[in-house]
Scaffold this motif. Structure first.
Motif, short mmCIF file in Angstrom:
data_model
loop_
_atom_site.label_atom_id
_atom_site.label_comp_id
_atom_site.label_asym_id
_atom_site.label_seq_id
_atom_site.Cartn_x
_atom_site.Cartn_y
_atom_site.Cartn_z
N THR A 106 32.60 37.43 38.44
CA THR A 106 31.71 38.48 39.16
C THR A 106 32.61 39.58 39.63
O THR A 106 33.95 39.55 39.07
N VAL A 107 32.30 40.42 40.16
CA VAL A 107 32.99 41.66 40.61
C VAL A 107 32.84 42.02 42.02
O VAL A 107 31.99 41.65 42.59
N LEU A 108 33.54 42.93 42.52
CA LEU A 108 33.55 43.54 43.87
C LEU A 108 32.34 44.21 43.98
O LEU A 108 31.84 45.04 43.08
N SER A 109 31.68 44.23 45.23
CA SER A 109 30.62 44.99 45.46
C SER A 109 30.81 46.14 46.84
O SER A 109 30.42 47.11 46.77
N SER A 110 31.56 45.84 47.59
CA SER A 110 32.06 46.51 48.71
C SER A 110 33.05 45.99 49.38
O SER A 110 33.58 44.91 49.53
N PHE A 111 33.81 47.02 50.36
CA PHE A 111 34.95 46.34 51.03
C PHE A 111 34.27 46.79 52.74
O PHE A 111 33.59 47.45 52.92
N ASP A 112 34.84 45.77 53.39
CA ASP A 112 34.56 45.77 54.77
C ASP A 112 35.81 46.53 55.55
O ASP A 112 36.66 45.88 55.33
N ILE A 113 35.61 47.72 56.10
CA ILE A 113 36.88 48.25 56.70
C ILE A 113 36.82 48.64 58.05
O ILE A 113 35.75 48.76 58.76
N ASP A 114 37.74 48.08 58.89
CA ASP A 114 37.93 48.42 60.20
C ASP A 114 38.07 49.61 60.80
O ASP A 114 38.46 50.47 59.99
N SER A 115 38.06 49.85 62.11
CA SER A 115 37.97 51.17 62.77
C SER A 115 39.71 52.02 62.57
O SER A 115 39.61 53.18 62.43
N ASN A 116 40.71 50.98 62.09
CA ASN A 116 41.79 51.52 61.74
C ASN A 116 42.06 51.92 60.37
O ASN A 116 43.13 52.25 59.78
#
Ligand code: FAD
Ligand code: NDP
Length: 426
Positions: free
Chosen positions: A225-235
């Protein structure tokens, strides 16, 4: 503003360093050679960046690994270039080349002209954005190609000790960085699309040995499988990696090693390209007789196997660099580049070497439950490739010699039974 040199090398990586040493061995007079490099430091042994450079204790640092220490040769410091009258134009990108006028234009606006040009621009790391994903610029997402990347990786690693890392890609960078992360006390999950690690080179049986070893060090593998997205915080930090299979991996950092692309763009439309690189002949000369190419960016005739290849490994960069200088300075005495492909890696206490080509039938040998084992590749009745984990210096040399000879193999069962003994007898 302009300067003229007899010899100019564009790119200041591994190949440039080895070419510089060879030029001086062949007596290049001071003032005739110039190296233009985007990197702000003279050539260094790039392999150190994923190994000694990432160690938590007594890490390797420049100037200790300037070329050409990797081949047990002289260490070329800035002083060395100065003493030999070699002009180093560092921290300077070449932004265009005019092969008709024999000039390079740098980002600082200088025109550098040459009689002979050696292209040693290497390659760049592929970015996730090139696969339609975003988030590569997050502060805890790391690639690894140059010293600046390595410094960034070290900083991110130091702030993630005791935490988690996701490594995207199961090739060289993925495997070597995962080992370094573990040594830095970071828990690693590796994600890659293939069924096993190092899929382009090794067999499922060999891969399973390494994967088991990594698992014993706490590494988790998520394959297919591969990456679909990142969760990125407010920093602006990645806090989780989402995969196409629906899983979500909370993380403190990400390392991406999903392959490279050769830096050919300066010459596209001006020189012949093949297999993604600059096409050269056995003298490493391009379609323009004043221009040569070496290292990761060159597609050259691999005499041994009768086809052209572009290789992305340090031994070929070093040897092609030495050969090109001989071909330019002593053309009548220099034959065709005749290269035996050689790849290696060292992680944890493991160490392997590969020679030749991984095509045809595979015969495994040795003790897969111990420390020393290997494989031969047999194509059209001849040994064409060999792999050995845990060998001695002498065993590796024997394997290299035997592979170059391409000995006939009549009986595969007998080859399996003889194992390393076959190479010793060849
Ligand atoms: P590079 O060493 O990449 O040098 C290219 C140079 O050209 C760079 O300095 C770049 O900044 C410069 N440049 C590019 N474009 C321009 C421009 N327009 N203007 C000016 N300068 C420019 N191989 C192995 O066999 N074993 C290993 O263990 C191993 N480990 C590795 C670890 C890491 C982290 C990496 C990234 C690679 C590793 N490799 C290894 C591969 C090996 O380092 C490369 O094959 C080798 O560096 C290729 O040498 P090169 O001179 O062709 O390119
Ligand atoms: P590699 O080509 O070795 O490996 C890339 C890996 O990433 C493969 O497993 C590939 O799978 C996978 N991949 C490709 N696309 C994606 C994606 N979208 N998502 C997840 N995985 C993906 O490249 P590396 O980046 O590891 O190495 C870069 C360069 O550095 C190479 O030239 C290598 O030779 C060099 N290097 C060499 C070392 C050595 O010789 N010891 C050590 C470190 C670096 P697939 O095969 O399916 O495309």
């Amino acid at each position: 503003m302009g300067r003229a040199f007899v010899y100019v090398i564009v790119g200041g990586g591994v190949a440039a360093g080895y070419a510089a040493l060879e030029f001086t061995k062949r007596g290049v007079p001071p003032g005739e050679l110039c190296i233009v490099s985007e990197e702000p430091i003279p050539p260094y042994e790039r392999p150190a960046l994923s190994k000694g450079y990432l160690l938590p204790e007594a890490p390797a640092r420049l100037p200790s690994f300037h070329t050409c220490v990797g081949a047990n040769e002289e260490r070329l410091t800035p002083k060395w270039y100065n003493e030999h009258g070699i002009e180093l134009v560092l921290g300077t990108r070449v932004k265009s080349a005019d092969v008709r006028r024999k000039t390079l234009l740098t980002a600082t606006g200088e025109t550098i002209s040459y009689k002979f040009l050696i292209i040693a621009t290497g390659a760049r790391a592929l970015k996730l954005e090139e696969f339609g994903l975003s988030g590569s610029d997050a502060e805890n997402v790391c690639y690894l190609r140059n010293l600046a990347d390595a410094n960034r990786l070290v900083n991110v690693m130091q702030s993630s000790v005791g935490g988690n890392a996701v490594v995207i890609g199961g090739g060289y960078i993925g495997m070597e960085c995962a080992a370094s992360l573990v040594i830095n006390k970071i828990k690693v999950t590796m994600v890659f699309p293939e069924a096993h690690c190092m899929a382009r080179l090794i067999t499922p049986k060999i891969a399973s040995y390494y994967e088991d070893y990594y698992k014993s060090k706490g590494v988790t593998f998520i394959k297919g499988t591969v990456l679909s997205s990142f969760d990125i915080d407010s920093n602006g930090k990645v806090v989780a990696v989402n995969l196409k299979d629906g899983s979500r991996l909370p993380t403190d950092m990400v390392v991406v090693g999903i392959g490279i692309r050769p830096n050919t763009s300066l010459f596209e439309g001006q020189l012949t390209l093949e297999k993604g690189g600059i096409k050269v002949n056995g003298k490493l000369q391009s379609s323009n007789s004043s221009i040569y190419a070496v290292g990761d960016v060159a597609t050259f005739p691999l005499k041994l196997f009768g086809e052209t290849r572009r290789l992305e490994h340090v031994d070929s960069a070093r040897k092609s660099a030495r050969h090109v200088v001989a071909a330019i300075m002593e053309p009548d005495k220099t034959g065709e580049f005749d290269y035996l492909p050689f790849f290696y890696s060292r992680v944890f206490t493991l160490s392997w070497q590969f020679y030749g080509d991984n095509v045809g039938e595979v015969i495994h040998f040795g003790d897969f439950s111990g420390n020393t084992f290997g494989a031969y590749w047999v194509n059209k009745g001849h040994l064409v490739g060999s792999f050995l984990e845990g060998g001695t210096k002498e065993e590796y040399e024997t394997l290299a010699k035997a592979t170059r000879l391409k000995p006939a193999v009549e009986d595969l069962d007998e080859l399996e039974r003889q194992g390393l003994g076959f190479a010793l007898a060849a």
